[in-house]
Design a protein around this motif. Sequence first.
Motif, short mmCIF file in Angstrom:
data_model
loop_
_atom_site.label_atom_id
_atom_site.label_comp_id
_atom_site.label_asym_id
_atom_site.label_seq_id
_atom_site.Cartn_x
_atom_site.Cartn_y
_atom_site.Cartn_z
N ASP A 165 0.83 -1.20 0.00
CA ASP A 165 0.00 0.00 0.00
C ASP A 165 0.87 1.25 0.00
OD1 ASP A 165 1.07 -0.10 2.51
OD2 ASP A 165 -0.84 -0.02 3.60
N GLU A 166 2.18 1.06 -0.24
CA GLU A 166 3.11 2.19 -0.24
C GLU A 166 3.12 2.93 -1.57
OE1 GLU A 166 7.03 1.07 1.13
OE2 GLU A 166 6.18 -0.52 2.37
N VAL A 167 2.74 2.25 -2.64
CA VAL A 167 2.77 2.83 -3.99
C VAL A 167 1.44 2.52 -4.67
CG1 VAL A 167 3.97 2.83 -6.21
CG2 VAL A 167 5.26 2.41 -4.12
N PRO A 168 0.80 3.52 -5.30
CA PRO A 168 -0.48 3.27 -5.98
C PRO A 168 -0.35 2.20 -7.06
CG PRO A 168 -0.04 5.63 -5.79
CD PRO A 168 1.21 4.93 -5.37
N LEU A 169 -1.43 1.49 -7.31
CA LEU A 169 -1.42 0.40 -8.29
C LEU A 169 -0.99 0.88 -9.67
CD1 LEU A 169 -1.97 -2.50 -9.15
CD2 LEU A 169 -4.40 -1.90 -9.39
N LYS A 170 -1.42 2.06 -10.06
CA LYS A 170 -1.08 2.54 -11.40
C LYS A 170 0.43 2.66 -11.58
CE LYS A 170 -2.18 5.93 -14.94
NZ LYS A 170 -3.04 7.06 -15.37
N LEU A 176 4.03 -5.18 -12.78
CA LEU A 176 3.16 -6.34 -12.64
C LEU A 176 2.86 -6.96 -13.99
CD1 LEU A 176 0.64 -5.01 -9.95
CD2 LEU A 176 2.24 -6.91 -9.67
N MET A 177 2.73 -6.13 -15.02
CA MET A 177 2.45 -6.65 -16.35
C MET A 177 3.60 -7.51 -16.87
SD MET A 177 0.58 -3.47 -18.27
CE MET A 177 0.64 -4.29 -19.86
N ILE A 178 4.84 -7.15 -16.56
CA ILE A 178 5.98 -7.96 -17.00
C ILE A 178 5.85 -9.37 -16.43
CG2 ILE A 178 8.48 -8.23 -16.91
CD1 ILE A 178 7.52 -5.93 -18.68
N PHE A 179 5.52 -9.47 -15.14
CA PHE A 179 5.31 -10.80 -14.54
C PHE A 179 4.11 -11.50 -15.18
CE2 PHE A 179 7.87 -9.01 -11.05
CZ PHE A 179 8.72 -10.08 -10.82
N TYR A 180 3.08 -10.73 -15.46
CA TYR A 180 1.86 -11.30 -16.04
C TYR A 180 2.14 -11.92 -17.41
CZ TYR A 180 -3.10 -11.58 -17.31
OH TYR A 180 -4.35 -12.02 -17.69
N PHE A 181 2.95 -11.23 -18.21
CA PHE A 181 3.27 -11.75 -19.53
C PHE A 181 4.01 -13.09 -19.45
CE2 PHE A 181 3.48 -7.09 -21.09
CZ PHE A 181 2.10 -7.05 -21.15
N LEU A 182 4.76 -13.28 -18.37
CA LEU A 182 5.55 -14.50 -18.21
C LEU A 182 4.71 -15.69 -17.75
CD1 LEU A 182 8.63 -13.01 -16.32
CD2 LEU A 182 8.50 -13.58 -18.73
N SER A 183 3.46 -15.43 -17.36
CA SER A 183 2.68 -16.46 -16.69
C SER A 183 1.61 -17.09 -17.58
CB SER A 183 2.00 -15.87 -15.44
OG SER A 183 1.05 -14.88 -15.82
N GLY A 184 1.63 -16.78 -18.88
CA GLY A 184 0.55 -17.34 -19.70
C GLY A 184 0.91 -17.46 -21.17
#
Length: 384
Positions: A165-170, A176-184
Amino acid sequence: MHLELNNSEYKVMADGITITLLPKEFALLQFLYRNVGRTFSREQLLDHVWPLEYPVERTVDDHIYRLRKKLHVLSGLDIKTVRGFGYSLAVPGTPAGVALNPAMNDPELRETMRSVFSKFHVYGQGKSMVTLARQQDILGYELDSVYSMVIHFVQGDLEWLLHTDEVPLKERLFYLMIFYFLSGDPKERLAYCEQVIELKLVYPNYQLELEILTILDLFTLAGQPERALERLKRSHQVIAELGYDNFIPVTLITELFVHLTAGTGDEELKRMDEAIGVILQEKPFLREIGSYKVVKGLWSLRLEQWREAENLLSEGLQVLEMSGFIPLRLYSLYRIVHFCRMFPPPKALQHKYEEIFVAELEQSGLNRFSQSLEDTMQQVLKSL
Protein backbone atom coordinates in the motif's frame (compact mmCIF):
# COMPACT_ATOMS: atom_id res chain seq x y z
CA MET A 1 24.30 0.22 19.44
CA HIS A 2 24.08 0.12 15.65
CA LEU A 3 20.91 -1.08 13.93
CA GLU A 4 21.15 -2.67 10.50
CA LEU A 5 17.92 -2.15 8.55
CA ASN A 6 17.08 -4.42 5.62
CA ASN A 7 14.70 -2.45 3.39
CA SER A 8 13.77 -5.32 1.12
CA GLU A 9 12.76 -7.76 3.88
CA TYR A 10 11.66 -5.29 6.59
CA LYS A 11 14.15 -6.71 9.08
CA VAL A 12 16.14 -4.98 11.80
CA MET A 13 19.35 -6.56 13.12
CA ALA A 14 21.46 -5.71 16.16
CA ASP A 15 23.55 -7.62 18.70
CA GLY A 16 23.09 -10.84 16.73
CA ILE A 17 19.28 -10.57 16.89
CA THR A 18 17.03 -10.30 13.82
CA ILE A 19 13.48 -8.95 14.10
CA THR A 20 10.97 -8.98 11.23
CA LEU A 21 8.55 -6.05 11.09
CA LEU A 22 5.47 -5.16 9.08
CA PRO A 23 6.09 -2.57 6.30
CA LYS A 24 4.72 0.44 8.19
CA GLU A 25 6.35 -0.62 11.44
CA PHE A 26 9.63 -0.78 9.55
CA ALA A 27 9.07 2.63 7.92
CA LEU A 28 8.29 4.19 11.31
CA LEU A 29 11.37 2.70 12.97
CA GLN A 30 13.55 3.70 10.03
CA PHE A 31 12.39 7.31 10.22
CA LEU A 32 12.93 7.51 13.99
CA TYR A 33 16.35 5.85 13.69
CA ARG A 34 17.48 8.29 11.03
CA ASN A 35 16.49 11.06 13.39
CA VAL A 36 17.52 9.40 16.64
CA GLY A 37 17.15 11.64 19.69
CA ARG A 38 14.70 14.04 17.99
CA THR A 39 11.10 14.19 19.11
CA PHE A 40 8.23 14.14 16.62
CA SER A 41 4.55 14.80 17.12
CA ARG A 42 1.94 12.36 15.88
CA GLU A 43 1.09 14.76 13.06
CA GLN A 44 4.74 14.93 11.97
CA LEU A 45 5.06 11.14 12.01
CA LEU A 46 1.88 10.80 9.98
CA ASP A 47 3.27 13.24 7.40
CA HIS A 48 6.61 11.42 7.09
CA VAL A 49 5.57 7.78 7.39
CA TRP A 50 2.05 7.88 5.93
CA PRO A 51 2.33 10.52 3.15
CA LEU A 52 -0.67 10.80 0.83
CA GLU A 53 -2.67 8.59 3.20
CA TYR A 54 -5.33 9.57 5.70
CA PRO A 55 -4.84 7.56 8.87
CA VAL A 56 -5.92 8.85 12.29
CA GLU A 57 -3.50 9.81 15.06
CA ARG A 58 -4.36 6.55 16.82
CA THR A 59 -2.53 4.80 13.96
CA VAL A 60 0.79 6.16 15.24
CA ASP A 61 0.07 5.02 18.80
CA ASP A 62 -0.86 1.51 17.62
CA HIS A 63 2.33 1.17 15.58
CA ILE A 64 4.47 2.49 18.44
CA TYR A 65 2.87 -0.06 20.78
CA ARG A 66 3.62 -2.95 18.40
CA LEU A 67 7.18 -1.74 17.77
CA ARG A 68 7.92 -1.58 21.47
CA LYS A 69 6.71 -5.16 21.92
CA LYS A 70 8.86 -6.44 19.06
CA LEU A 71 11.97 -4.40 19.96
CA HIS A 72 12.01 -5.09 23.70
CA VAL A 73 14.62 -7.86 23.19
CA LEU A 74 17.16 -5.19 22.15
CA SER A 75 18.45 -3.98 25.48
CA GLY A 76 18.60 -0.21 25.87
CA LEU A 77 16.67 0.59 22.68
CA ASP A 78 13.66 2.64 23.68
CA ILE A 79 10.89 4.58 21.94
CA LYS A 80 10.22 7.30 24.49
CA THR A 81 6.93 9.10 24.95
CA VAL A 82 7.44 12.84 25.36
CA ARG A 83 4.33 13.86 27.24
CA GLY A 84 2.23 16.41 25.41
CA PHE A 85 4.30 16.25 22.22
CA GLY A 86 5.08 12.86 20.72
CA TYR A 87 7.79 10.21 20.44
CA SER A 88 11.54 9.90 20.09
CA LEU A 89 13.94 6.97 19.69
CA ALA A 90 16.76 6.50 22.18
CA VAL A 91 19.67 4.30 21.12
CA PRO A 92 22.42 3.29 23.59
CA GLY A 93 25.61 5.25 22.97
CA THR A 94 23.96 8.06 20.97
CA PRO A 95 23.98 11.57 22.51
CA ALA A 96 20.53 13.06 22.89
CA GLY A 97 19.48 15.51 20.21
CA VAL A 98 22.15 14.40 17.71
CA ALA A 99 20.89 13.07 14.38
CA LEU A 100 22.49 9.76 13.41
CA ASN A 101 22.78 10.77 9.74
CA PRO A 102 22.92 14.57 9.38
CA ALA A 103 23.55 14.17 5.63
CA MET A 104 20.09 12.64 5.17
CA ASN A 105 18.52 15.92 4.07
CA ASP A 106 21.47 17.09 1.96
CA PRO A 107 20.04 17.77 -1.56
CA GLU A 108 23.45 17.39 -3.23
CA LEU A 109 23.95 13.94 -1.70
CA ARG A 110 20.42 12.92 -2.68
CA GLU A 111 21.09 13.94 -6.29
CA THR A 112 24.44 12.11 -6.30
CA MET A 113 22.89 8.88 -5.05
CA ARG A 114 20.07 9.19 -7.57
CA SER A 115 22.70 9.47 -10.30
CA VAL A 116 24.56 6.41 -9.00
CA PHE A 117 21.36 4.37 -8.97
CA SER A 118 20.58 5.52 -12.49
CA LYS A 119 24.01 4.39 -13.70
CA PHE A 120 23.67 0.98 -12.08
CA HIS A 121 20.20 0.66 -13.65
CA VAL A 122 21.46 1.55 -17.12
CA TYR A 123 24.38 -0.88 -16.91
CA GLY A 124 22.09 -3.64 -15.71
CA GLN A 125 23.83 -4.01 -12.35
CA GLY A 126 20.84 -5.14 -10.33
CA LYS A 127 22.92 -6.57 -7.50
CA SER A 128 24.74 -3.26 -7.14
CA MET A 129 21.39 -1.46 -6.92
CA VAL A 130 20.15 -3.82 -4.21
CA THR A 131 23.38 -3.52 -2.23
CA LEU A 132 23.26 0.27 -2.33
CA ALA A 133 19.61 0.27 -1.29
CA ARG A 134 20.39 -1.85 1.75
CA GLN A 135 23.09 0.57 2.88
CA GLN A 136 20.88 3.67 3.08
CA ASP A 137 21.14 4.07 6.81
CA ILE A 138 24.88 3.45 6.95
CA LEU A 139 25.62 5.82 4.04
CA GLY A 140 23.13 8.41 5.26
CA TYR A 141 20.79 8.95 2.33
CA GLU A 142 17.18 8.14 1.48
CA LEU A 143 16.24 6.17 -1.62
CA ASP A 144 13.70 7.81 -3.93
CA SER A 145 10.32 6.07 -3.88
CA VAL A 146 10.54 5.32 -7.62
CA TYR A 147 13.82 3.46 -7.17
CA SER A 148 12.48 1.71 -4.11
CA MET A 149 9.82 0.18 -6.36
CA VAL A 150 12.43 -0.71 -8.99
CA ILE A 151 14.47 -2.52 -6.32
CA HIS A 152 11.50 -4.74 -5.50
CA PHE A 153 11.05 -5.47 -9.21
CA VAL A 154 14.74 -6.26 -9.74
CA GLN A 155 14.60 -8.78 -6.88
CA GLY A 156 11.49 -10.38 -8.34
CA ASP A 157 9.45 -9.40 -5.28
CA LEU A 158 6.04 -10.07 -6.81
CA GLU A 159 4.33 -10.30 -3.43
CA TRP A 160 5.31 -6.71 -2.59
CA LEU A 161 4.33 -5.43 -6.04
CA LEU A 162 0.91 -7.07 -5.69
CA HIS A 163 0.03 -6.17 -2.13
CA THR A 164 1.94 -3.07 -1.02
CA ASP A 165 0.00 0.00 0.00
CA GLU A 166 3.11 2.19 -0.24
CA VAL A 167 2.77 2.83 -3.99
CA PRO A 168 -0.48 3.27 -5.98
CA LEU A 169 -1.42 0.40 -8.29
CA LYS A 170 -1.08 2.54 -11.40
CA GLU A 171 2.60 3.12 -10.61
CA ARG A 172 3.17 -0.62 -10.07
CA LEU A 173 1.11 -1.77 -13.06
CA PHE A 174 3.90 -1.86 -15.66
CA TYR A 175 6.09 -4.07 -13.44
CA LEU A 176 3.16 -6.34 -12.64
CA MET A 177 2.45 -6.65 -16.35
CA ILE A 178 5.98 -7.96 -17.00
CA PHE A 179 5.31 -10.80 -14.54
CA TYR A 180 1.86 -11.30 -16.04
CA PHE A 181 3.27 -11.75 -19.53
CA LEU A 182 5.55 -14.50 -18.21
CA SER A 183 2.68 -16.46 -16.69
CA GLY A 184 0.55 -17.34 -19.70
CA ASP A 185 0.07 -17.99 -23.39
CA PRO A 186 1.71 -15.30 -25.60
CA LYS A 187 -1.45 -14.85 -27.71
CA GLU A 188 -3.57 -14.14 -24.63
CA ARG A 189 -0.95 -11.83 -23.16
CA LEU A 190 -0.63 -9.97 -26.48
CA ALA A 191 -4.37 -9.29 -26.45
CA TYR A 192 -4.11 -7.95 -22.90
CA CYS A 193 -1.12 -5.76 -23.76
CA GLU A 194 -2.98 -4.24 -26.72
CA GLN A 195 -5.93 -3.41 -24.47
CA VAL A 196 -3.69 -1.69 -21.94
CA ILE A 197 -1.99 0.31 -24.69
CA GLU A 198 -5.29 1.31 -26.26
CA LEU A 199 -6.76 2.41 -22.92
CA LYS A 200 -3.51 4.15 -21.84
CA LEU A 201 -3.62 2.53 -18.39
CA VAL A 202 0.03 3.13 -17.47
CA TYR A 203 2.06 6.31 -17.11
CA PRO A 204 3.42 7.82 -20.37
CA ASN A 205 7.03 6.59 -20.03
CA TYR A 206 5.82 3.01 -19.40
CA GLN A 207 3.22 3.37 -22.14
CA LEU A 208 5.97 4.20 -24.59
CA GLU A 209 8.08 1.22 -23.52
CA LEU A 210 5.09 -1.08 -23.99
CA GLU A 211 4.43 0.31 -27.47
CA ILE A 212 7.96 0.31 -28.88
CA LEU A 213 9.63 -2.57 -27.06
CA THR A 214 7.67 -4.94 -24.81
CA ILE A 215 4.98 -5.73 -27.37
CA LEU A 216 7.59 -6.80 -29.95
CA ASP A 217 8.29 -10.05 -28.10
CA LEU A 218 4.58 -10.73 -27.66
CA PHE A 219 3.94 -10.24 -31.39
CA THR A 220 6.81 -12.60 -32.16
CA LEU A 221 6.01 -15.36 -29.68
CA ALA A 222 2.31 -15.17 -30.61
CA GLY A 223 3.32 -16.16 -34.15
CA GLN A 224 2.98 -12.67 -35.66
CA PRO A 225 6.59 -11.58 -36.33
CA GLU A 226 5.47 -9.53 -39.34
CA ARG A 227 3.58 -7.20 -36.95
CA ALA A 228 6.73 -6.89 -34.84
CA LEU A 229 8.78 -5.98 -37.93
CA GLU A 230 6.25 -3.31 -38.84
CA ARG A 231 6.24 -1.89 -35.30
CA LEU A 232 10.06 -1.82 -35.25
CA LYS A 233 9.99 1.00 -37.80
CA ARG A 234 8.22 3.17 -35.25
CA SER A 235 10.49 1.95 -32.45
CA HIS A 236 13.64 3.14 -34.22
CA GLN A 237 11.97 6.43 -35.14
CA VAL A 238 10.90 7.19 -31.57
CA ILE A 239 14.31 6.25 -30.15
CA ALA A 240 16.03 8.58 -32.64
CA GLU A 241 13.62 11.47 -32.10
CA LEU A 242 13.75 11.32 -28.29
CA GLY A 243 17.45 10.54 -28.09
CA TYR A 244 16.88 7.29 -26.15
CA ASP A 245 20.34 5.94 -26.94
CA ASN A 246 20.26 3.44 -24.08
CA PHE A 247 17.26 1.77 -25.74
CA ILE A 248 19.29 1.01 -28.87
CA PRO A 249 21.05 -2.21 -27.69
CA VAL A 250 17.92 -3.93 -26.37
CA THR A 251 15.92 -2.89 -29.44
CA LEU A 252 18.55 -4.26 -31.83
CA ILE A 253 18.70 -7.54 -29.90
CA THR A 254 14.92 -7.82 -30.03
CA GLU A 255 15.01 -7.03 -33.73
CA LEU A 256 17.50 -9.87 -34.28
CA PHE A 257 15.15 -12.19 -32.37
CA VAL A 258 12.18 -11.10 -34.48
CA HIS A 259 14.05 -11.63 -37.76
CA LEU A 260 15.30 -15.01 -36.54
CA THR A 261 11.73 -16.10 -35.82
CA ALA A 262 10.46 -14.66 -39.10
CA GLY A 263 12.94 -16.77 -41.07
CA THR A 264 15.17 -13.95 -42.36
CA GLY A 265 18.23 -15.21 -44.24
CA ASP A 266 21.57 -15.77 -42.54
CA GLU A 267 23.36 -12.96 -44.38
CA GLU A 268 20.97 -10.35 -43.01
CA LEU A 269 21.15 -11.91 -39.55
CA LYS A 270 24.95 -11.75 -39.66
CA ARG A 271 24.86 -8.07 -40.59
CA MET A 272 22.58 -7.34 -37.62
CA ASP A 273 24.74 -9.51 -35.37
CA GLU A 274 27.85 -7.49 -36.24
CA ALA A 275 26.05 -4.21 -35.52
CA ILE A 276 24.97 -5.46 -32.08
CA GLY A 277 28.53 -6.55 -31.29
CA VAL A 278 29.80 -3.03 -32.01
CA ILE A 279 27.06 -1.43 -29.87
CA LEU A 280 27.77 -3.70 -26.91
CA GLN A 281 31.44 -2.78 -27.06
CA GLU A 282 30.40 0.84 -26.53
CA LYS A 283 27.58 0.04 -24.09
CA PRO A 284 28.51 -3.13 -22.15
CA PHE A 285 25.18 -3.45 -20.34
CA LEU A 286 24.96 -6.75 -18.45
CA ARG A 287 21.26 -7.32 -19.16
CA GLU A 288 21.73 -6.77 -22.88
CA ILE A 289 24.87 -8.94 -23.06
CA GLY A 290 22.95 -11.78 -21.41
CA SER A 291 19.94 -11.34 -23.68
CA TYR A 292 22.19 -11.17 -26.75
CA LYS A 293 23.88 -14.48 -25.91
CA VAL A 294 20.47 -16.09 -25.43
CA VAL A 295 19.27 -14.90 -28.85
CA LYS A 296 22.52 -16.11 -30.42
CA GLY A 297 21.85 -19.47 -28.76
CA LEU A 298 18.37 -19.58 -30.32
CA TRP A 299 19.96 -18.81 -33.68
CA SER A 300 22.24 -21.82 -33.22
CA LEU A 301 19.16 -23.91 -32.40
CA ARG A 302 17.64 -23.02 -35.75
CA LEU A 303 20.89 -24.02 -37.44
CA GLU A 304 20.74 -27.32 -35.52
CA GLN A 305 24.10 -26.61 -33.89
CA TRP A 306 22.96 -28.18 -30.65
CA ARG A 307 26.17 -28.02 -28.59
CA GLU A 308 26.91 -24.41 -29.60
CA ALA A 309 23.30 -23.48 -28.84
CA GLU A 310 23.40 -25.02 -25.39
CA ASN A 311 26.67 -23.29 -24.55
CA LEU A 312 25.39 -19.87 -25.65
CA LEU A 313 22.07 -20.26 -23.84
CA SER A 314 23.85 -21.27 -20.64
CA GLU A 315 26.27 -18.33 -20.93
CA GLY A 316 23.42 -15.89 -21.51
CA LEU A 317 21.42 -17.13 -18.54
CA GLN A 318 24.55 -17.01 -16.38
CA VAL A 319 25.20 -13.37 -17.29
CA LEU A 320 21.58 -12.50 -16.53
CA GLU A 321 21.95 -14.20 -13.15
CA MET A 322 25.11 -12.15 -12.53
CA SER A 323 23.18 -8.98 -13.33
CA GLY A 324 20.72 -9.67 -10.51
CA PHE A 325 17.67 -8.75 -12.63
CA ILE A 326 15.50 -11.75 -11.76
CA PRO A 327 12.51 -10.84 -14.01
CA LEU A 328 14.76 -10.39 -17.05
CA ARG A 329 16.32 -13.81 -16.59
CA LEU A 330 12.78 -15.19 -16.41
CA TYR A 331 11.93 -13.24 -19.56
CA SER A 332 14.81 -14.88 -21.44
CA LEU A 333 13.69 -18.30 -20.26
CA TYR A 334 10.18 -17.43 -21.50
CA ARG A 335 11.72 -16.62 -24.89
CA ILE A 336 13.66 -19.88 -24.97
CA VAL A 337 10.70 -22.08 -23.99
CA HIS A 338 8.26 -20.58 -26.49
CA PHE A 339 10.86 -20.43 -29.27
CA CYS A 340 11.50 -24.14 -28.72
CA ARG A 341 7.78 -24.79 -29.07
CA MET A 342 7.78 -23.03 -32.42
CA PHE A 343 11.03 -24.63 -33.64
CA PRO A 344 11.45 -27.84 -31.61
CA PRO A 345 15.05 -28.92 -30.88
CA PRO A 346 15.87 -32.44 -29.59
CA LYS A 347 13.38 -33.34 -26.85
CA ALA A 348 16.03 -33.58 -24.15
CA LEU A 349 17.19 -30.02 -24.83
CA GLN A 350 13.66 -28.65 -24.94
CA HIS A 351 12.77 -30.46 -21.73
CA LYS A 352 15.88 -29.07 -20.02
CA TYR A 353 14.85 -25.42 -20.49
CA GLU A 354 11.21 -26.08 -19.68
CA GLU A 355 12.31 -27.59 -16.37
CA ILE A 356 14.58 -24.61 -15.60
CA PHE A 357 11.75 -22.20 -16.42
CA VAL A 358 9.22 -24.04 -14.23
CA ALA A 359 11.71 -24.22 -11.35
CA GLU A 360 12.48 -20.50 -11.51
CA LEU A 361 8.80 -19.57 -11.79
CA GLU A 362 8.27 -21.54 -8.60
CA GLN A 363 11.26 -19.94 -6.89
CA SER A 364 10.13 -16.44 -7.86
CA GLY A 365 6.67 -17.06 -6.40
CA LEU A 366 4.94 -16.45 -9.72
CA ASN A 367 3.13 -19.80 -9.53
CA ARG A 368 2.07 -19.13 -5.95
CA PHE A 369 0.70 -15.68 -6.75
CA SER A 370 -0.60 -16.45 -10.25
CA GLN A 371 -4.27 -16.26 -9.28
CA SER A 372 -3.80 -13.05 -7.32
CA LEU A 373 -1.92 -11.58 -10.28
CA GLU A 374 -4.65 -12.68 -12.70
CA ASP A 375 -7.34 -11.15 -10.49
CA THR A 376 -5.43 -7.87 -10.23
CA MET A 377 -4.84 -7.63 -13.99
CA GLN A 378 -8.48 -8.33 -14.80
CA GLN A 379 -9.67 -5.90 -12.14
CA VAL A 380 -7.60 -3.18 -13.81
CA LEU A 381 -9.64 -3.63 -17.00
CA LYS A 382 -12.98 -4.01 -15.21
CA SER A 383 -12.43 -0.79 -13.28
CA LEU A 384 -12.78 1.06 -16.60
